[in-house]
Motif scaffolding. Sequence first.
Motif, PDB file in Angstrom:
ATOM      1  N   UNK A  27       0.846  -1.201   0.000  1.00  0.00           N
ATOM      2  CA  UNK A  27       0.000   0.000   0.000  1.00  0.00           C
ATOM      3  C   UNK A  27       0.880   1.249   0.000  1.00  0.00           C
ATOM      4  N   UNK A  28       1.973   1.216   0.755  1.00  0.00           N
ATOM      5  CA  UNK A  28       2.912   2.344   0.742  1.00  0.00           C
ATOM      6  C   UNK A  28       3.482   2.534  -0.662  1.00  0.00           C
ATOM      7  N   UNK A  29       3.892   1.420  -1.288  1.00  0.00           N
ATOM      8  CA  UNK A  29       4.450   1.521  -2.646  1.00  0.00           C
ATOM      9  C   UNK A  29       3.418   2.110  -3.614  1.00  0.00           C
ATOM     10  N   UNK A  30       2.168   1.637  -3.474  1.00  0.00           N
ATOM     11  CA  UNK A  30       1.131   2.138  -4.373  1.00  0.00           C
ATOM     12  C   UNK A  30       0.855   3.621  -4.102  1.00  0.00           C
ATOM     13  N   UNK A  31       0.924   4.027  -2.840  1.00  0.00           N
ATOM     14  CA  UNK A  31       0.733   5.447  -2.513  1.00  0.00           C
ATOM     15  C   UNK A  31       1.822   6.292  -3.175  1.00  0.00           C
ATOM     16  N   UNK A  32       3.046   5.787  -3.179  1.00  0.00           N
ATOM     17  CA  UNK A  32       4.136   6.505  -3.854  1.00  0.00           C
ATOM     18  C   UNK A  32       3.857   6.586  -5.366  1.00  0.00           C
ATOM     19  N   UNK A  33       3.388   5.462  -5.934  1.00  0.00           N
ATOM     20  CA  UNK A  33       3.036   5.472  -7.363  1.00  0.00           C
ATOM     21  C   UNK A  33       1.989   6.552  -7.646  1.00  0.00           C
ATOM     22  N   UNK A  34       0.979   6.599  -6.791  1.00  0.00           N
ATOM     23  CA  UNK A  34      -0.123   7.544  -7.011  1.00  0.00           C
ATOM     24  C   UNK A  34       0.361   8.981  -6.852  1.00  0.00           C
ATOM     25  N   UNK A  35       1.298   9.199  -5.917  1.00  0.00           N
ATOM     26  CA  UNK A  35       1.855  10.535  -5.707  1.00  0.00           C
ATOM     27  C   UNK A  35       2.622  10.998  -6.952  1.00  0.00           C
ATOM     28  N   UNK A  36       3.452  10.125  -7.493  1.00  0.00           N
ATOM     29  CA  UNK A  36       4.211  10.485  -8.698  1.00  0.00           C
ATOM     30  C   UNK A  36       3.251  10.737  -9.863  1.00  0.00           C
ATOM     31  N   UNK A  37       2.274   9.844  -9.992  1.00  0.00           N
ATOM     32  CA  UNK A  37       1.301   9.991 -11.080  1.00  0.00           C
ATOM     33  C   UNK A  37       0.544  11.315 -10.939  1.00  0.00           C
ATOM     34  N   UNK A  38       0.175  11.664  -9.684  1.00  0.00           N
ATOM     35  CA  UNK A  38      -0.502  12.946  -9.454  1.00  0.00           C
ATOM     36  C   UNK A  38       0.381  14.124  -9.836  1.00  0.00           C
ATOM     37  N   UNK A  39       1.654  14.054  -9.461  1.00  0.00           N
ATOM     38  CA  UNK A  39       2.562  15.176  -9.714  1.00  0.00           C
ATOM     39  C   UNK A  39       2.624  15.478 -11.210  1.00  0.00           C
ATOM     40  N   UNK A  40       2.687  14.450 -12.012  1.00  0.00           N
ATOM     41  CA  UNK A  40       2.682  14.656 -13.466  1.00  0.00           C
ATOM     42  C   UNK A  40       1.406  15.345 -13.923  1.00  0.00           C
ATOM     43  N   UNK A  41       0.278  14.931 -13.374  1.00  0.00           N
ATOM     44  CA  UNK A  41      -0.992  15.558 -13.754  1.00  0.00           C
ATOM     45  C   UNK A  41      -1.049  17.013 -13.307  1.00  0.00           C
ATOM     46  N   UNK A  42      -0.488  17.317 -12.146  1.00  0.00           N
ATOM     47  CA  UNK A  42      -0.488  18.709 -11.670  1.00  0.00           C
ATOM     48  C   UNK A  42       0.325  19.592 -12.608  1.00  0.00           C
ATOM     49  N   UNK A  43       1.496  19.116 -13.000  1.00  0.00           N
ATOM     50  CA  UNK A  43       2.340  19.906 -13.903  1.00  0.00           C
ATOM     51  C   UNK A  43       1.667  20.044 -15.271  1.00  0.00           C
ATOM     52  N   UNK A  44       0.878  19.030 -15.632  1.00  0.00           N
ATOM     53  CA  UNK A  44       0.160  19.089 -16.917  1.00  0.00           C
ATOM     54  C   UNK A  44      -0.821  20.252 -16.963  1.00  0.00           C
ATOM     55  N   UNK A  45      -1.212  20.759 -15.799  1.00  0.00           N
ATOM     56  CA  UNK A  45      -2.160  21.875 -15.773  1.00  0.00           C
ATOM     57  C   UNK A  45      -1.551  23.218 -16.107  1.00  0.00           C
ATOM     58  N   UNK A  46      -0.223  23.287 -16.125  1.00  0.00           N
ATOM     59  CA  UNK A  46       0.464  24.543 -16.445  1.00  0.00           C
ATOM     60  C   UNK A  46       0.001  25.051 -17.811  1.00  0.00           C
TER      61      UNK A  46
END
Lengths: 456, 456
Positions: A27-46
């Motif tokens: 679950x920790x590993x998946x949370x890290x995956x989701x965090x990285x995936x989110x970060x890419x989506x946040x930058x995509x909003x620029x």
Amino acid sequence: MTTLRSPTETLARFAAGLRFGDLPAPVVRRAEDLLVDWFGSAIAGHGARPVETIAAFAREMGPATGPSEELVGRTRSSPYFAALVNAAASHVAEQDDVHNGSVFHPATVVFPVALALAQALGSSGERLLAAAAAGYEVGIRVGEFLGRSHYKVFHTTGTAGTLAAAATAGHLLGLDAARMQHAFGSAGTQAAGLWEFLRTAADSKQLHTAHAAAAGLMAATLARDGFTGAQQILEGPQGMAAAMSHDADPRRLVDGLGTRWALAETSFKFHASCRHTHPAADALLQVVRAHGLRAEDLEQVTTHVHQGAIDVLGPVVDPATVHQSKFSMGTVLALAARFGQAGLAEFEAHFSDAETQALRDRVRMELDAEVDAAYPKRWIGKVTVRTRDGRVLQGRVDEPKGDPGNTLSREEIGAKALRLAAFSGGASEAEMQAALERLWHVARVPAVGMLLGPGP
Amino acid sequence: MTTLRSPTETLARFAAGLRFGDLPAPVVRRAEDLLVDWFGSAIAGHGARPVETIAAFAREMGPATGPSEELVGRTRSSPYFAALVNAAASHVAEQDDVHNGSVFHPATVVFPVALALAQALGSSGERLLAAAAAGYEVGIRVGEFLGRSHYKVFHTTGTAGTLAAAATAGHLLGLDAARMQHAFGSAGTQAAGLWEFLRTAADSKQLHTAHAAAAGLMAATLARDGFTGAQQILEGPQGMAAAMSHDADPRRLVDGLGTRWALAETSFKFHASCRHTHPAADALLQVVRAHGLRAEDLEQVTTHVHQGAIDVLGPVVDPATVHQSKFSMGTVLALAARFGQAGLAEFEAHFSDAETQALRDRVRMELDAEVDAAYPKRWIGKVTVRTRDGRVLQGRVDEPKGDPGNTLSREEIGAKALRLAAFSGGASEAEMQAALERLWHVARVPAVGMLLGPGP
């Protein structure tokens, strides 16, 4: 002796009491995956107009600096405005994660709050991940609880998202169970978000996530200072379910708390479109690949879908913008058939060209009993393709790409984040590599600092 | 040739196009009355714990200074936070105005936005009054449109209030009709506020008004910058009525626009309690005065009420706080019988003393067909009193004190504002006199400036 607790109280106690050590390693590993995936989506909003408009509002109304990083403008602000802007940013590319059973996008409302407050409080990476897990577990269960009748009119990410944001913020602020319950009350009574905007492809989706993150953060901050809220905002007789659902089931609120990790059920998005289009797109790709078909070979594509797909996608018949075309089943399937995927680049260049439009108008949706009964727990994709040479071919996927049983690898997740940043120009590849390196190992970080810093 | 316009579009065009010169003189005078009455209620919020908690949040998350006056902390901030805090402040004493037909409190969501933006933009008093009128006309019609089924679960001042705030802000920002319609879309998709908090006397009422004002101001500011919203957020198939009402009537949205001035139908509050208690309190006062009764002469008081009163007041059986006791029919009638009015001072000193409690428990509510049928257009008060010496007496008022047909004079309004400020200590009598002098003649002011300035 057993104390009888309401579902809201039980859920609040869980959110307040969850510790990093309670999370199983996967679950920790998946949370890290989701965090990285989110970060890419946040930058995509620029650079996306609705996001930049909200960012300008934050600069006009908020402080000129602060402890938290606003990722699209590469500035700093108070946690409230950083969360507001980053939440608006991370949903616009339609590449952020989704939990199937709740039809809820957790990352876009959870991680902006987690990052903004962790930066302001100097919290560790472990605290950030535990707070995010609290947000995922709460928001997903609230979405499941509110049910399908809710989603027919309400954008669950806006409504359940307010509770998810409050749980995340409350966890980082160290609220005890009683104050967490007050935070839930103040969050739920601000929960909002209507699908009406889809009819004209208006900008509200970005406002919904911004509002959910900001209102949830506000609810938790007020609760920290003693502000009280309803005790049973979820299941009470004048609470969220009474107001906004006809099929709410309170048992969903406490389903498997501490043993079932809903966070790990969350899916990554592969296509850059509304999740309701993904099962059919993958089923069509299966047919196209198996039979070596080109787009022009397709005479008609019938997608066999759940009612929710018809509700959300049905109104979009002639999409006028890239964003609206992400809610057009026909456009998504046309891009998938033409290019093998419906990614940001394909949408941007081809969403309305003649070939896409021609194929788009040969795609239709039909309600399917099996698909509808399985939904929202499983998102089955089924298509029937009639070819120009008269063949009738069936395609079927039981788990679209990105679902837990067909998930993305860390390489695929990282590459997706880099593609998103390159597409928006929100950060250089070197900046992204450095930030991702920090995020993949965030659990070891003693204090979550800035991820990008001021822009070039 | 007639263009077919949706009700939302028609209402948005009206709000954008309304000019000060369109307002009949008595409507202008009444708007000034309502502004002064609101100002007293805002100052009454000084020192109230929920208000001060929201003010602290604004200081933590907002800028340290700005063009707009935050009245309870005597500081300055951006229009967003000034409106947020002043809206929280002006509803807590339960002395702010109410429109009967919509069961909506306009002042607490309209004037905080009008003042904050007028100060930021240097608008004239005429502009402020016209913007406030736009807010009243829109918010009241939205409340009427959403109807009684909405009010059973939703706090209309929170929901319709978001639209009222958007109309007010949009007017001051000079939005054209199209942008006003987008502002309505962004406001309505953030509209929220549930009655569930009443069960435990939580602080949500202050959050609802703060949220409505801030979200409406944000919606209009975003629309100024091109952010789009749903075109039919009110009556569309996935809009507010579809989501939050079972008896919405779209004709109410455009009822008499430009000829019927709903602002002038708004009532002032005389008693410092929930408006649902006022008709019965006035009817009881009539009996008590006509027959020279003392509180201890009352054996039982039966109030004959509308269903909405039972919905809102019914859960409050043993009020634990001053604020909760304002929603207790028994407490309000006990104070009225003992002191001739249920004002702030009476609540503070006597809401839970033995004599109040004894009489409180001898008051009951009964649904009355005539009262219920007249509601919400008319708020009839009917009581049946049984005295200790065996008499059965009837009391009835057709317009409670403060209603348009039984309104307060300017002396009474000014005196009420001074009493409220003296009660809270939010401003000195001299400061209040100077501010009221400005406000009574605001229509002549070329630029609305600060009303109080920094505290002593």
